[in-house]
Write an enzyme that holds these catalytic residues in place. Structure first.
Site, PDB file in Angstrom:
ATOM      1  N   LYS A 265      -6.825  -4.920  -3.315  1.00  0.00           N
ATOM      2  CA  LYS A 265      -7.566  -5.491  -2.184  1.00  0.00           C
ATOM      3  C   LYS A 265      -8.551  -4.480  -1.623  1.00  0.00           C
ATOM      4  CE  LYS A 265      -3.843  -4.410   1.058  1.00  0.00           C
ATOM      5  NZ  LYS A 265      -4.572  -3.417   1.869  1.00  0.00           N
TER       6      LYS A 265
ATOM      7  N   CYS B  21      -2.026  -2.969   7.683  1.00  0.00           N
ATOM      8  CA  CYS B  21      -1.901  -3.826   6.491  1.00  0.00           C
ATOM      9  C   CYS B  21      -0.601  -4.625   6.470  1.00  0.00           C
ATOM     10  CB  CYS B  21      -2.086  -2.997   5.229  1.00  0.00           C
ATOM     11  SG  CYS B  21      -3.773  -2.365   5.107  1.00  0.00           S
TER      12      CYS B  21
ATOM     13  N   ASP C 269       0.794  -1.248   0.000  1.00  0.00           N
ATOM     14  CA  ASP C 269       0.000   0.000   0.000  1.00  0.00           C
ATOM     15  C   ASP C 269       0.826   1.298   0.000  1.00  0.00           C
ATOM     16  OD1 ASP C 269      -1.983  -1.893   0.232  1.00  0.00           O
ATOM     17  OD2 ASP C 269      -2.873  -1.106   2.061  1.00  0.00           O
TER      18      ASP C 269
END
Ligand SMILES: [Zn+2]
Length: 209
Positions: free
Chosen positions: A111, A156, A13
Site C-alpha cells: 500500500k 495504519c 506494517d
C-alpha cells in the site's frame, strides 16, 4: 486457541522502517513481534500489509520545499502528516522485519504505491476512493471477522480497523500486539474514532488461551 475459519489476522506494517533502526522507527515496536508470531499459529487466514512507497511519494517531507517531518499539509483529499522518507520500494527499510515469522500467511497487501495518495488503511487509500481490494478478497474467502495487529496503533492499525468495520466486518484490535507513535494525543484520538466506529479492543490473552 485455533480461531474459526471465518476469522482472519491482519498484520499491519511490521517492517524494518517502522522498527528500531528504521527510517520511521516506532520505539519498542520490535517487542510486539513474538506475540504476533504466536497469534499467527491461531489463524488459518493471515494477511500482511507492507508500506511500499515510490521515492517521490507525497507523504515524504523531503518532497515538499521548506517542510519538516511531522508537519501537516492540506492535500486535495484532506490533511496529510508529512513523514521522514520511509519504506521506499525495494529497499531494506521496506522489507518485513526479519523476526516476523508467519510462514502460513497467504497474502501481502502493498500500500502507498500511488505517488500522490498515502494509504494508512489496508482497505482504502487516503483519498477514501481508491480500494486496495482487500475487502473483496476477504469476502470471497468467507471471512467476516478480522483481528488487527501491528504498527502503528494510531495510524495504519486504526485506519485499517475503522475501514474493516465500515466494510461490515467484525473488527478487533489486539492491543498488546500493536505499538503506537502517539504524537500530540494521536493515540487517544484514534481510540475515540475506533470505538465510535464499532471497533473492539481485546488482549492477546483472549486468543492465546
Ligand atoms: Zn508510509
Amino acid at each position: 486457541m485455533k480461531q474459526a475459519n471465518n476469522c482472519a489476522l491482519i498484520v499491519v506494517d511490521v517492517q524494518n522502517g517502522f522498527t528500531p533502526g528504521g527510517n520511521l522507527a516506532v520505539a519498542g515496536a520490535d517487542q510486539i513481534i513474538p506475540c504476533i508470531n504466536q497469534l499467527g499459529t491461531c489463524f488459518d487466514t493471515i494477511v500482511i500489509t507492507q508500506d511500499w512507497h515510490p521515492h517521490n511519494h507525497i507523504s515524504f517531507a523531503s518532497n515538499h520545499l521548506g517542510k519538516q517531518p511531522f508537519d501537516t499539509i492540506q492535500l486535495p483529499y484532506g490533511p496529510q502528516v508529512l513523514w521522514p522518507s520511509h519504506c521506499v520500494q525495494g529497499t531494506q527499510d521496506a522489507e518485513l522485519h526479519p523476526a516476523l515469522d508467519l510462514p502460513t500467511a497467504q497474502l501481502i497487501i502493498r500500500k502507498g504505491f500511488h505517488r500522490n495518495i498515502d494509504s494508512y488503511s489496508a482497505f482504502m487509500e487516503a483519498d477514501r476512493h481508491t480500494s486496495t481490494g482487500l475487502a473483496g478478497y476477504l469476502k470471497e474467502r468467507g471471512i467476516d471477522t478480522v483481528y488487527i495487529v501491528g504498527i502503528a496503533t494510531d495510524f495504519c492499525v486504526a485506519w485499517t480497523a475503522i475501514d474493516a468495520s465500515k466494510a461490515g466486518l467484525n473488527s478487533y484490535v489486539i492491543i498488546d500486539a500493536c505499538k503506537a507513535i502517539d504524537m500530540n494525543g494521536s493515540l487517544q484520538h484514534a481510540w475515540q474514532e475506533m470505538l465510535a466506529s464499532g471497533v473492539q479492543r481485546i488482549s492477546s490473552r483472549n486468543i492465546l488461551v
